[in-house]
Motif scaffolding. Structure first.
Motif, PDB file in Angstrom:
ATOM      1  N   PHE A 121       0.843  -1.187   0.000  1.00 49.58           N
ATOM      2  CA  PHE A 121       0.000   0.000   0.000  1.00 49.58           C
ATOM      3  C   PHE A 121       0.884   1.245   0.000  1.00 49.58           C
ATOM      4  O   PHE A 121       1.834   1.349   0.777  1.00 49.58           O
ATOM      5  CB  PHE A 121      -0.927  -0.018   1.217  1.00 49.58           C
ATOM      6  N   PHE A 122       0.552   2.165  -0.889  1.00 50.03           N
ATOM      7  CA  PHE A 122       1.332   3.388  -1.067  1.00 50.03           C
ATOM      8  C   PHE A 122       0.491   4.550  -0.557  1.00 50.03           C
ATOM      9  O   PHE A 122      -0.455   4.981  -1.208  1.00 50.03           O
ATOM     10  CB  PHE A 122       1.676   3.559  -2.548  1.00 50.03           C
ATOM     11  N   PHE A 123       0.835   5.034   0.634  1.00 51.37           N
ATOM     12  CA  PHE A 123       0.070   6.104   1.266  1.00 51.37           C
ATOM     13  C   PHE A 123       0.789   7.440   1.096  1.00 51.37           C
ATOM     14  O   PHE A 123       1.983   7.560   1.382  1.00 51.37           O
ATOM     15  CB  PHE A 123      -0.113   5.839   2.759  1.00 51.37           C
ATOM     16  N   THR A 124       0.044   8.443   0.625  1.00 48.60           N
ATOM     17  CA  THR A 124       0.515   9.826   0.625  1.00 48.60           C
ATOM     18  C   THR A 124      -0.151  10.528   1.799  1.00 48.60           C
ATOM     19  O   THR A 124      -1.380  10.498   1.927  1.00 48.60           O
ATOM     20  CB  THR A 124       0.147  10.545  -0.681  1.00 48.60           C
ATOM     21  N   LEU A 125       0.644  11.153   2.656  1.00 50.59           N
ATOM     22  CA  LEU A 125       0.130  11.713   3.905  1.00 50.59           C
ATOM     23  C   LEU A 125       0.093  13.237   3.854  1.00 50.59           C
ATOM     24  O   LEU A 125       1.107  13.886   3.579  1.00 50.59           O
ATOM     25  CB  LEU A 125       1.003  11.267   5.081  1.00 50.59           C
ATOM     26  N   PHE A 126      -1.090  13.797   4.107  1.00 53.31           N
ATOM     27  CA  PHE A 126      -1.264  15.235   4.299  1.00 53.31           C
ATOM     28  C   PHE A 126      -1.939  15.434   5.653  1.00 53.31           C
ATOM     29  O   PHE A 126      -2.876  14.705   5.995  1.00 53.31           O
ATOM     30  CB  PHE A 126      -2.122  15.848   3.190  1.00 53.31           C
ATOM     31  N   GLN A 127      -1.473  16.427   6.414  1.00 59.34           N
ATOM     32  CA  GLN A 127      -1.979  16.602   7.777  1.00 59.34           C
ATOM     33  C   GLN A 127      -2.532  18.005   7.994  1.00 59.34           C
ATOM     34  O   GLN A 127      -1.919  19.005   7.609  1.00 59.34           O
ATOM     35  CB  GLN A 127      -0.860  16.335   8.790  1.00 59.34           C
ATOM     36  N   PHE A 128      -3.723  18.056   8.623  1.00 60.62           N
ATOM     37  CA  PHE A 128      -4.283  19.333   9.057  1.00 60.62           C
ATOM     38  C   PHE A 128      -3.454  19.855  10.230  1.00 60.62           C
ATOM     39  O   PHE A 128      -2.977  19.073  11.064  1.00 60.62           O
ATOM     40  CB  PHE A 128      -5.738  19.170   9.502  1.00 60.62           C
ATOM     41  N   THR A 129      -3.294  21.160  10.317  1.00 59.56           N
ATOM     42  CA  THR A 129      -2.536  21.745  11.427  1.00 59.56           C
ATOM     43  C   THR A 129      -3.443  22.328  12.508  1.00 59.56           C
ATOM     44  O   THR A 129      -3.016  22.493  13.650  1.00 59.56           O
ATOM     45  CB  THR A 129      -1.599  22.847  10.905  1.00 59.56           C
ATOM     46  N   ASP A 130      -4.678  22.626  12.162  1.00 59.59           N
ATOM     47  CA  ASP A 130      -5.655  23.151  13.121  1.00 59.59           C
ATOM     48  C   ASP A 130      -6.416  21.972  13.735  1.00 59.59           C
ATOM     49  O   ASP A 130      -7.019  21.175  13.001  1.00 59.59           O
ATOM     50  CB  ASP A 130      -6.631  24.086  12.403  1.00 59.59           C
ATOM     51  N   PRO A 131      -6.401  21.816  15.063  1.00 57.25           N
ATOM     52  CA  PRO A 131      -7.093  20.682  15.694  1.00 57.25           C
ATOM     53  C   PRO A 131      -8.581  20.601  15.360  1.00 57.25           C
ATOM     54  O   PRO A 131      -9.175  19.523  15.438  1.00 57.25           O
ATOM     55  CB  PRO A 131      -6.883  20.933  17.197  1.00 57.25           C
ATOM     56  N   LYS A 132      -9.193  21.721  14.977  1.00 56.75           N
ATOM     57  CA  LYS A 132     -10.623  21.719  14.663  1.00 56.75           C
ATOM     58  C   LYS A 132     -10.899  21.442  13.183  1.00 56.75           C
ATOM     59  O   LYS A 132     -12.045  21.256  12.793  1.00 56.75           O
ATOM     60  CB  LYS A 132     -11.239  23.072  15.048  1.00 56.75           C
ATOM     61  N   GLN A 133      -9.854  21.412  12.372  1.00 56.27           N
ATOM     62  CA  GLN A 133     -10.043  21.309  10.925  1.00 56.27           C
ATOM     63  C   GLN A 133     -10.431  19.895  10.509  1.00 56.27           C
ATOM     64  O   GLN A 133      -9.871  18.907  10.979  1.00 56.27           O
ATOM     65  CB  GLN A 133      -8.762  21.728  10.191  1.00 56.27           C
ATOM     66  N   ARG A 134     -11.420  19.793   9.616  1.00 55.29           N
ATOM     67  CA  ARG A 134     -11.863  18.508   9.092  1.00 55.29           C
ATOM     68  C   ARG A 134     -11.977  18.521   7.562  1.00 55.29           C
ATOM     69  O   ARG A 134     -12.195  17.483   6.949  1.00 55.29           O
ATOM     70  CB  ARG A 134     -13.235  18.126   9.684  1.00 55.29           C
ATOM     71  N   LYS A 135     -11.830  19.696   6.943  1.00 58.29           N
ATOM     72  CA  LYS A 135     -12.008  19.820   5.505  1.00 58.29           C
ATOM     73  C   LYS A 135     -10.794  20.498   4.888  1.00 58.29           C
ATOM     74  O   LYS A 135     -10.278  21.484   5.426  1.00 58.29           O
ATOM     75  CB  LYS A 135     -13.279  20.618   5.200  1.00 58.29           C
ATOM     76  N   GLU A 136     -10.349  19.976   3.746  1.00 60.94           N
ATOM     77  CA  GLU A 136      -9.172  20.526   3.072  1.00 60.94           C
ATOM     78  C   GLU A 136      -9.469  21.914   2.505  1.00 60.94           C
ATOM     79  O   GLU A 136     -10.439  22.106   1.765  1.00 60.94           O
ATOM     80  CB  GLU A 136      -8.745  19.585   1.940  1.00 60.94           C
TER      81      GLU A 136
END
Length: 505
Positions: A378-393
């Motif tokens: 499995f090839f995972f590309t990881l992107f992370q939210f920086t705001d703890p409340k964020q749920r949408k890109e």
């Protein structure tokens, strides 16, 4: 280089003769071409094995089956292995097919392989040139041998691997050779060490695997993804080749290490600007923006990872995993559309050490679920939210790198086999039920779903997925129960565990 007489091929034909035979047979059913009345054997032996291959050998090519390690045919002086391969309909829209199973090639011979080179090995002599005959296994359920008479011959090809594929095959075979040679030379009891073969090498093998698991004698097989790619190329599908000699898993890993070091910490918007990826026509982020960023990083002009030849051939399953600020994936991850015939098959054709086709019980290690978890990575590309409340890109998530993950053998046996056995028992014992799950969110009425294993019971589970859950979306039926399309999923906490225990790429 001259051919060893042992491997020169058992039955002689010209290419013109074979073209005429198989051109005439294409589009006809196996029953229609059965001039030797092979299917008559099914009257007294309804579970006879290898019936499709027998029809091709005895009715089309008019020779009796044999179990020699030499290639089946000699075509204009070239040893050629005959492979009769079943394809199944995919769950995708349109008339698309995929390999019914991996392609078994020949016995590994752990006690003899040390004296072989790649060029002298039975494996190479079996795959150097193949005549592949494709037929459509046109059934959603397991059928008896007589029913193969209705299956249509889709076509045929004389197949040789290209330079990149040949290099990977050689590398894969050499890994197996060296692993077993080390055991043979240094172990006091080599046979006790042979079962390590499959588990310890599978994350490194590009195109082959060794199966079934011990105590069954291991065989070299072309992965199901390799057979799929061979068929797609036969149809004329053009895959994208990655630049800079990125043509196997090892070179891909090195590239991803470099890309992570260079781009980790950059936001989605910064990477879009870096690679010239525009907003969509409404001024918003493209729906597949992270996939576009990934392919651009890898140097591909295409925006779809499944168009990359390396991913298709090696069975790399690509997914973007959005992470919350605390590192937990945002949601559970959906993978493939379940084919429930995988849970009802009772027997499978196999080949003994002397190349004789035999029938044995169908087990978890033969299943599509096992192959999905065991043959592929499995090839995972990881992107992370920086705001703890964020749920949408919104373009502010940051790139955290890649992970190429191989599911541990112990997890496949603990979680994968648990899921397969549970689902198989529900279906085979008529214990599948449609149970209430609450009120529908988008339409009126109560919602129901089959009692398949849930994420609360197992990190690998089955769940339906559709635009809504009303009756019009219930397009599938199992044991008389209508349901929305069902998929294989991984729980987000398990995905987090896999990411945490893997090496950054």
């Amino acid at each position: 280089m001259g051919c060893d007489p042992v491997y020169e091929g058992n039955h002689s034909f010209t290419r013109a003769e074979l073209d005429e035979i198989f051109t005439h047979a294409t589009g006809k059913t196996l029953g229609e071409v059965d001039s030797a009345h092979v299917f008559s054997k099914t009257l007294t032996n309804p579970k006879i094995t290898g019936i499709a291959g027998d029809v091709v050998e005895q009715s089309l090519l008019r020779y009796p089956p044999d179990s020699k390690q030499a290639p089946d045919l000699n075509v204009d002086g070239t040893p050629t292995e005959l492979k009769v391969t079943g394809l199944k309909r995919t769950k995708k829209k349109g008339d698309t097919f995929h390999a019914k199973e991996p392609m078994s090639i020949t016995a590994v011979q752990p006690d003899k392989i040390s004296s072989q080179t790649f060029e002298t090995s039975p494996f190479w002599h079996k795959v150097s040139q193949m005549l592949i005959v494709y037929y459509l296994y046109d059934s959603a359920t397991t059928v008896q041998a007589a029913d193969y008479a209705d299956f249509v011959i889709l076509g045929y090809q004389f197949h040789r691997f290209d330079e990149d594929e040949l290099r990977d095959l050689r590398k894969d075979w050499q890994l197996v050779h060296d692993f077993l040679t080390d055991i043979n030379e240094n172990s006091e009891n080599p046979e006790a060490e042979y079962p390590r073969l499959s588990s310890e090498l599978r994350s490194k093998l590009n195109m082959i695997d060794t199966a079934p698991k011990y105590p069954h004698p291991p065989r070299f097989r072309l992965k199901r993804s390799v057979v799929d790619t061979m068929y797609q190329k036969y149809l004329g599908t053009e895959f994208t080749i990655l630049p800079n000699d990125v043509n196997d898993l090892e070179s891909l890993d090195k590239l991803c290490d470099h890309l992570t070091a260079r781009y980790s910490g950059k936001t989605t918007l910064e990477l879009m600007e870096e690679f010239g990826i525009p907003l969509n026509s409404t001024g918003k982020l493209p729906k597949n923006v992270h996939e576009q960023i990934t392919t651009a990083m890898l140097g591909s002009p295409k925006s779809k990872l499944n168009s990359l030849e390396l991913f298709a051939r090696t069975g790399l399953i690509a997914k973007t995993i959005p992470l919350l600020a605390n590192g937990l994936p945002k949601e559970d991850t959906k993978f493939y559309h379940i084919d429930f015939s995988d849970f009802t098959q009772e027997s499978i054709d196999d080949t003994d050490t002397d190349e004789t086709i035999i029938s044995r019980a169908y087990t978890f290690s033969d299943s599509e679920l096992y192959a999905y978890l065991h043959e592929q990575s499995f090839f995972f590309t990881l992107f992370q939210f920086t705001d703890p409340k964020q749920r949408k890109e919104d373009g502010t998530s940051v790139f955290r790198g890649f992970r190429r993950i191989t599911i541990p053998d112990e997890d496949i046996e603990k979680y994968g086999e648990k899921l397969w056995n549970h689902t198989r028992t529900l279906i085979m014992t008529d214990s599948l039920e449609d149970v209430p799950t609450g009120t529908r969110k988008k339409t009126s009425g109560d919602s129901t779903a089959p009692n398949f294993m849930k994420s609360s019971q197992n990190p690998l589970f089955i769940r339906g997925s559709a635009a809504n859950s009303d009756d019009s979306a219930k397009t599938e039926e199992v044991n008389g129960i209508r349901m929305i399309p069902q998929y294989f999923w991984m729980k987000k906490q398990y995905i987090q565990q896999l990411i945490s225990s893997s090496s950054p790429r």
